[in-house]
Design a protein around this motif. Structure first.
Motif, PDB file in Angstrom:
ATOM      1  N   PHE A  41       0.832  -1.208   0.000  1.00 59.07           N
ATOM      2  CA  PHE A  41       0.000   0.000   0.000  1.00 59.07           C
ATOM      3  C   PHE A  41       0.867   1.259   0.000  1.00 59.07           C
ATOM      4  O   PHE A  41       0.555   2.234  -0.677  1.00 59.07           O
ATOM      5  CB  PHE A  41      -0.903   0.014   1.239  1.00 59.07           C
ATOM      6  N   PHE A  42       1.960   1.234   0.782  1.00 60.09           N
ATOM      7  CA  PHE A  42       2.811   2.418   0.958  1.00 60.09           C
ATOM      8  C   PHE A  42       4.272   1.995   0.824  1.00 60.09           C
ATOM      9  O   PHE A  42       4.955   1.734   1.834  1.00 60.09           O
ATOM     10  CB  PHE A  42       2.560   3.054   2.332  1.00 60.09           C
ATOM     11  N   PRO A  43       4.799   1.908  -0.404  1.00 62.67           N
ATOM     12  CA  PRO A  43       6.171   1.427  -0.617  1.00 62.67           C
ATOM     13  C   PRO A  43       7.236   2.213   0.142  1.00 62.67           C
ATOM     14  O   PRO A  43       8.227   1.636   0.590  1.00 62.67           O
ATOM     15  CB  PRO A  43       6.354   1.570  -2.131  1.00 62.67           C
ATOM     16  N   SER A  44       7.038   3.507   0.310  1.00 58.59           N
ATOM     17  CA  SER A  44       8.067   4.339   0.940  1.00 58.59           C
ATOM     18  C   SER A  44       8.191   4.101   2.440  1.00 58.59           C
ATOM     19  O   SER A  44       9.133   4.587   3.070  1.00 58.59           O
ATOM     20  CB  SER A  44       7.776   5.823   0.692  1.00 58.59           C
ATOM     21  N   THR A  45       7.270   3.354   3.032  1.00 60.29           N
ATOM     22  CA  THR A  45       7.315   3.134   4.488  1.00 60.29           C
ATOM     23  C   THR A  45       8.248   1.997   4.877  1.00 60.29           C
ATOM     24  O   THR A  45       8.487   1.782   6.065  1.00 60.29           O
ATOM     25  CB  THR A  45       5.910   2.827   5.035  1.00 60.29           C
ATOM     26  N   LEU A  46       8.773   1.263   3.922  1.00 62.32           N
ATOM     27  CA  LEU A  46       9.695   0.173   4.231  1.00 62.32           C
ATOM     28  C   LEU A  46      11.067   0.768   4.534  1.00 62.32           C
ATOM     29  O   LEU A  46      11.718   1.337   3.668  1.00 62.32           O
ATOM     30  CB  LEU A  46       9.779  -0.814   3.062  1.00 62.32           C
ATOM     31  N   LYS A  47      11.503   0.631   5.795  1.00 59.33           N
ATOM     32  CA  LYS A  47      12.753   1.230   6.259  1.00 59.33           C
ATOM     33  C   LYS A  47      13.788   0.157   6.565  1.00 59.33           C
ATOM     34  O   LYS A  47      13.471  -1.034   6.691  1.00 59.33           O
ATOM     35  CB  LYS A  47      12.499   2.076   7.511  1.00 59.33           C
ATOM     36  N   LEU A  48      15.027   0.610   6.740  1.00 64.20           N
ATOM     37  CA  LEU A  48      16.124  -0.314   7.024  1.00 64.20           C
ATOM     38  C   LEU A  48      15.850  -1.145   8.280  1.00 64.20           C
ATOM     39  O   LEU A  48      16.159  -2.339   8.325  1.00 64.20           O
ATOM     40  CB  LEU A  48      17.434   0.470   7.192  1.00 64.20           C
ATOM     41  N   VAL A  49      15.258  -0.525   9.292  1.00 62.63           N
ATOM     42  CA  VAL A  49      15.014  -1.234  10.549  1.00 62.63           C
ATOM     43  C   VAL A  49      14.120  -2.451  10.338  1.00 62.63           C
ATOM     44  O   VAL A  49      14.226  -3.438  11.073  1.00 62.63           O
ATOM     45  CB  VAL A  49      14.396  -0.271  11.589  1.00 62.63           C
ATOM     46  N   HIS A  50      13.249  -2.417   9.351  1.00 61.75           N
ATOM     47  CA  HIS A  50      12.346  -3.547   9.112  1.00 61.75           C
ATOM     48  C   HIS A  50      13.089  -4.770   8.579  1.00 61.75           C
ATOM     49  O   HIS A  50      12.561  -5.887   8.627  1.00 61.75           O
ATOM     50  CB  HIS A  50      11.242  -3.133   8.130  1.00 61.75           C
ATOM     51  N   PHE A  51      14.308  -4.556   8.071  1.00 60.07           N
ATOM     52  CA  PHE A  51      15.111  -5.669   7.573  1.00 60.07           C
ATOM     53  C   PHE A  51      15.930  -6.332   8.672  1.00 60.07           C
ATOM     54  O   PHE A  51      16.481  -7.412   8.462  1.00 60.07           O
ATOM     55  CB  PHE A  51      16.064  -5.179   6.469  1.00 60.07           C
ATOM     56  N   PHE A  52      16.043  -5.718   9.835  1.00 63.06           N
ATOM     57  CA  PHE A  52      16.924  -6.227  10.881  1.00 63.06           C
ATOM     58  C   PHE A  52      16.626  -7.669  11.282  1.00 63.06           C
ATOM     59  O   PHE A  52      17.547  -8.480  11.406  1.00 63.06           O
ATOM     60  CB  PHE A  52      16.888  -5.313  12.102  1.00 63.06           C
ATOM     61  N   PRO A  53      15.343  -8.037  11.522  1.00 57.96           N
ATOM     62  CA  PRO A  53      15.090  -9.439  11.874  1.00 57.96           C
ATOM     63  C   PRO A  53      15.521 -10.411  10.778  1.00 57.96           C
ATOM     64  O   PRO A  53      16.012 -11.509  11.078  1.00 57.96           O
ATOM     65  CB  PRO A  53      13.573  -9.477  12.094  1.00 57.96           C
ATOM     66  N   ALA A  54      15.318 -10.033   9.513  1.00 64.83           N
ATOM     67  CA  ALA A  54      15.736 -10.896   8.407  1.00 64.83           C
ATOM     68  C   ALA A  54      17.257 -11.011   8.365  1.00 64.83           C
ATOM     69  O   ALA A  54      17.803 -12.104   8.136  1.00 64.83           O
ATOM     70  CB  ALA A  54      15.199 -10.348   7.087  1.00 64.83           C
ATOM     71  N   ILE A  55      17.953  -9.890   8.589  1.00 70.73           N
ATOM     72  CA  ILE A  55      19.418  -9.904   8.605  1.00 70.73           C
ATOM     73  C   ILE A  55      19.913 -10.781   9.754  1.00 70.73           C
ATOM     74  O   ILE A  55      20.848 -11.574   9.597  1.00 70.73           O
ATOM     75  CB  ILE A  55      19.962  -8.467   8.726  1.00 70.73           C
ATOM     76  N   PHE A  56      19.280 -10.647  10.924  1.00 70.81           N
ATOM     77  CA  PHE A  56      19.659 -11.474  12.078  1.00 70.81           C
ATOM     78  C   PHE A  56      19.437 -12.950  11.750  1.00 70.81           C
ATOM     79  O   PHE A  56      20.287 -13.800  12.050  1.00 70.81           O
ATOM     80  CB  PHE A  56      18.821 -11.079  13.295  1.00 70.81           C
ATOM     81  N   THR A  57      18.315 -13.263  11.138  1.00 61.58           N
ATOM     82  CA  THR A  57      17.987 -14.654  10.804  1.00 61.58           C
ATOM     83  C   THR A  57      18.998 -15.231   9.822  1.00 61.58           C
ATOM     84  O   THR A  57      19.480 -16.361   9.988  1.00 61.58           O
ATOM     85  CB  THR A  57      16.569 -14.732  10.206  1.00 61.58           C
ATOM     86  N   LEU A  58      19.355 -14.462   8.810  1.00 58.76           N
ATOM     87  CA  LEU A  58      20.355 -14.916   7.846  1.00 58.76           C
ATOM     88  C   LEU A  58      21.720 -15.079   8.508  1.00 58.76           C
ATOM     89  O   LEU A  58      22.463 -16.017   8.205  1.00 58.76           O
ATOM     90  CB  LEU A  58      20.443 -13.926   6.686  1.00 58.76           C
ATOM     91  N   GLY A  59      22.040 -14.164   9.433  1.00 59.25           N
ATOM     92  CA  GLY A  59      23.300 -14.269  10.164  1.00 59.25           C
ATOM     93  C   GLY A  59      23.356 -15.522  11.018  1.00 59.25           C
ATOM     94  O   GLY A  59      24.401 -16.181  11.138  1.00 59.25           O
TER      95      GLY A  59
END
Length: 322
Positions: free
Chosen positions: A231-249
């Motif tokens: 709905f709002f593409p611009s609302t996706l921020k770097l912080v929202h990727f942190f759990p995914a980055i942690f999981t991949l790590g």
């Protein structure tokens, strides 16, 4: 100032009984309660009726459409100057409405939210889940901030309020789940209304009562973040990727333990340090070694379940546009 408290309900009669009892104890009593039974097979009709002589309470039954549209059903029938939304698994401190009323008289807000916490009566697991959903060591820690790393403050629907004029101009929820509260908050912001955090408008939020149920909920939250982005593409921020980055790590660390002990030592050390910090922070906050120990596991679930849900729908909906 008159409040309409709106509570969607689905197969949780015991929870609503505990919630309604906390509303009986409010120090500010200018409010009505609307309980919206959303197609439950296990209804709370008799429990709600037992509060007829204690609260200005109304009980409605509608076909199941999900919590967002159940709240809209309540908005349409509410009489208040402000609508307050609670989840059925919340307990409300006695001074909640008094605190909200005083804050709104001193600072005009069109919509608001408040933080959540663990009640002393909660089980150790419920306290650990509450810790992982509010800690600065997890992404849950940004949720109760007036402005956080994710941008604007977005009230969450377990503890959210809005004025009648917001409802009249913006309308209600347009999706019933998968991030419906954040999507709604963004539209309220974009309509020019003022949204703020009321720090002392706290609720005690029980959340899920097992590791499995908590995993499913957080996996759902990760998927919801991507749904909001549609709905709002611009609302996706770097912080929202942190759990995914942690999981991949974490996955990288597991692979390193098989193929490279040098890299594995570094990765394992970082993970141990992280969980030690969580243990002592949770111990300091809850004064319980058991809660601190459980908080390691709930924080791991909070990050990895969200991370997997986020990656799943990011690949499906953003990369492949399905």
């Amino acid at each position: 100032m008159f409040f309409s408290i709106i509570i969607p309900l689905y197969n949780r009669p015991q929870e609503i009984k505990e919630l309604l009892q906390t509303l009986v104890n409010q120090t500010y009593m200018a409010f009505e309660v609307l309980v919206i039974e959303d197609g439950s097979t296990l209804d709370a009709k008799n429990i709600v009726a037992s509060f007829n002589d204690k609260l200005d309470i109304k009980y409605f039954v509608k076909p199941n459409e999900g919590q967002g549209f159940a709240r809209n059903y309540g908005f349409e029938r509410a009489k208040g100057d402000y609508f307050v939304i609670f989840d059925s698994d919340c307990l409300i401190p006695a001074n909640y409405l008094e605190n909200v009323k005083n804050h709104l008289y001193n600072q005009n807000l069109d919509a608001f939210g408040g933080p959540d916490d663990a009640h002393p009566s909660f089980t150790p697991l419920q306290k650990a889940i509450s810790y992982s959903m509010t800690s600065v060591f997890t992404t849950g820690g940004i949720r109760g901030k007036s402005k956080n790393a994710g941008g604007q403050f977005h009230p969450r629907s377990f503890n959210m309020g809005l004025s009648r004029k917001v409802w009249e101009k913006v309308g209600g929820f347009i999706i019933t789940r998968l991030g419906e509260d954040i999507e709604y908050s963004i539209r309220i912001h974009e309509a020019g209304f003022v949204i703020g955090l009321i720090p002392n408008a706290k609720v005690f939020h029980k959340r899920r009562t097992s590791f499995t149920a908590f995993w499913k909920q957080l996996h759902f939250f990760g998927r919801a973040r991507i749904n909001i982005t549609k709905f709002f593409p611009s609302t996706l921020k770097l912080v929202h990727f942190f759990p995914a980055i942690f999981t991949l790590g974490l996955l990288f660390s597991l692979i390193a333990n098989v193929f490279s002990w040098q890299i594995a030592v570094i990765c394992n050390l970082l993970i141990i340090i992280y969980f030690v910090l969580i243990f002592f922070d949770a111990w300091n906050e809850n004064k319980s070694i058991k809660v601190a120990f459980l908080s390691i596991f709930t924080s791991l679930i909070q990050l990895t379940a969200y991370g997997f849900g986020f990656m799943q729908d990011y690949i499906k909906k953003i990369i492949f546009n399905k």
